[in-house]
Write a protein that holds these residues in place. Structure first.
Motif, PDB file in Angstrom:
ATOM      1  N   THR A  50       0.818  -1.211   0.000  1.00 44.79           N
ATOM      2  CA  THR A  50       0.000   0.000   0.000  1.00 44.79           C
ATOM      3  C   THR A  50       0.856   1.266   0.000  1.00 44.79           C
ATOM      4  OG1 THR A  50      -0.137   0.073   2.417  1.00 44.79           O
ATOM      5  CG2 THR A  50      -1.781  -1.239   1.249  1.00 44.79           C
ATOM      6  N   ASN A  51       0.252   2.343  -0.501  1.00 52.35           N
ATOM      7  CA  ASN A  51       0.853   3.680  -0.486  1.00 52.35           C
ATOM      8  C   ASN A  51       2.266   3.691  -1.070  1.00 52.35           C
ATOM      9  OD1 ASN A  51       0.664   6.468   0.071  1.00 52.35           O
ATOM     10  ND2 ASN A  51       1.835   6.219   1.954  1.00 52.35           N
ATOM     11  N   ASP A  77      -3.274   2.016  -3.633  1.00 52.70           N
ATOM     12  CA  ASP A  77      -4.268   2.234  -2.581  1.00 52.70           C
ATOM     13  C   ASP A  77      -4.221   1.092  -1.569  1.00 52.70           C
ATOM     14  OD1 ASP A  77      -5.605   0.070  -3.709  1.00 52.70           O
ATOM     15  OD2 ASP A  77      -7.157   1.285  -4.666  1.00 52.70           O
ATOM     16  N   SER A  78      -5.223   0.999  -0.722  1.00 54.50           N
ATOM     17  CA  SER A  78      -5.228  -0.004   0.351  1.00 54.50           C
ATOM     18  C   SER A  78      -5.331  -1.434  -0.171  1.00 54.50           C
ATOM     19  CB  SER A  78      -6.384   0.275   1.314  1.00 54.50           C
ATOM     20  OG  SER A  78      -7.630   0.228   0.638  1.00 54.50           O
TER      21      SER A  78
END
Length: 233
Positions: A50-51, A77-78
């Motif tokens: 993520t991120n 994203d998540s």
């Protein structure tokens, strides 16, 4: 001028000759865009990363000369999903390659922590490209090699560790092949893939007869598995 100094001058000139450009305005394109969508995952394609910042560049370099042009950026994203859209210039359609890269991950956690293995992006406008990529976590095999002294003449012993990639994914590293002789220590600590299947192929060549043996391992990331290979067995 001394030879070493000449080499340093050549190297310095090569680095200066690689131009870096920003063309991030291209990601605001509204027509004829190239769009890349996909997932950045680990643990055999089951756990999202993520991120994570992903960058698309146009690389038109050779031997340190040429241009690297930054085209677009995005973050996962998540769910590990990302989407990048940008416009390819005319000169980018004629030469160079478009590729993706991201900041290196924790090398203590991942076996290969860059985008090695992800295919380049076709230089085509108004197209959709899917890129799902699995980054392999790190585990260890404590390998005990028995009867290495019996490897003589044309005899051979190999261990081939393969890391099958998840279906529909490219992968940062697919395996590691090692050859062993009677000059090696009998105990070897090897880095391997964690949290996904590892297929080990043991190849023996004894008296000009080659045999192959396969086994499948699963090692939790960060953990060590003891494994024995006997040259005579």
């Amino acid at each position: 001028m001394k030879k070493s100094l000449i080499i340093l001058v050549i190297i310095a000139f090569a680095f200066q000759s690689c131009e870096k450009e920003d063309d991030l305005i291209s990601q605001n394109c509204e027509a004829d865009c190239t769009e890349i969508v996909g997932k950045l995952m680990t643990d055999d394609g089951t756990t999202p990363i993520t991120n994570q910042k992903i960058t698309v560049v146009w690389d038109n370099t050779s031997l340190g000369f040429g241009t690297v042009r930054t085209k677009a950026t995005a973050r996962t994203d998540s769910n590990g999903d990302f989407s990048i859209s940008f416009f390819m210039r005319d000169d980018e359609l004629e030469s160079g390659i478009h590729r993706m890269r991201f900041d290196r991950l924790n090398e203590n956690e991942f076996l290969r922590s860059d985008l090695n293995g992800m295919p380049s992006i076709p230089s085509v406008r108004d197209t959709l490209v899917v890129r799902n990529h699995n980054i392999v976590k790190k585990a260890f095999v404590n390998l005990t090699l028995l009867n290495l002294d019996d490897i003589q003449g044309s005899d051979r012993l190999w261990t081939n560790f393969e890391y099958p990639r998840p279906s529909g994914f490219s992968q940062s590293i697919d395996g590691n092949i090692r050859g062993w002789t009677n000059e090696f220590d009998s105990n070897q600590l090897l880095e391997t893939a964690g949290n996904q299947p590892v297929v080990i192929e043991i190849v023996r060549k004894i008296n000009d007869i080659t045999t192959r043996e396969n086994d499948t391992l699963f090692i939790d990331a960060g953990k060590t598995l003891d494994y024995i290979v006997d040259f005579n067995n």
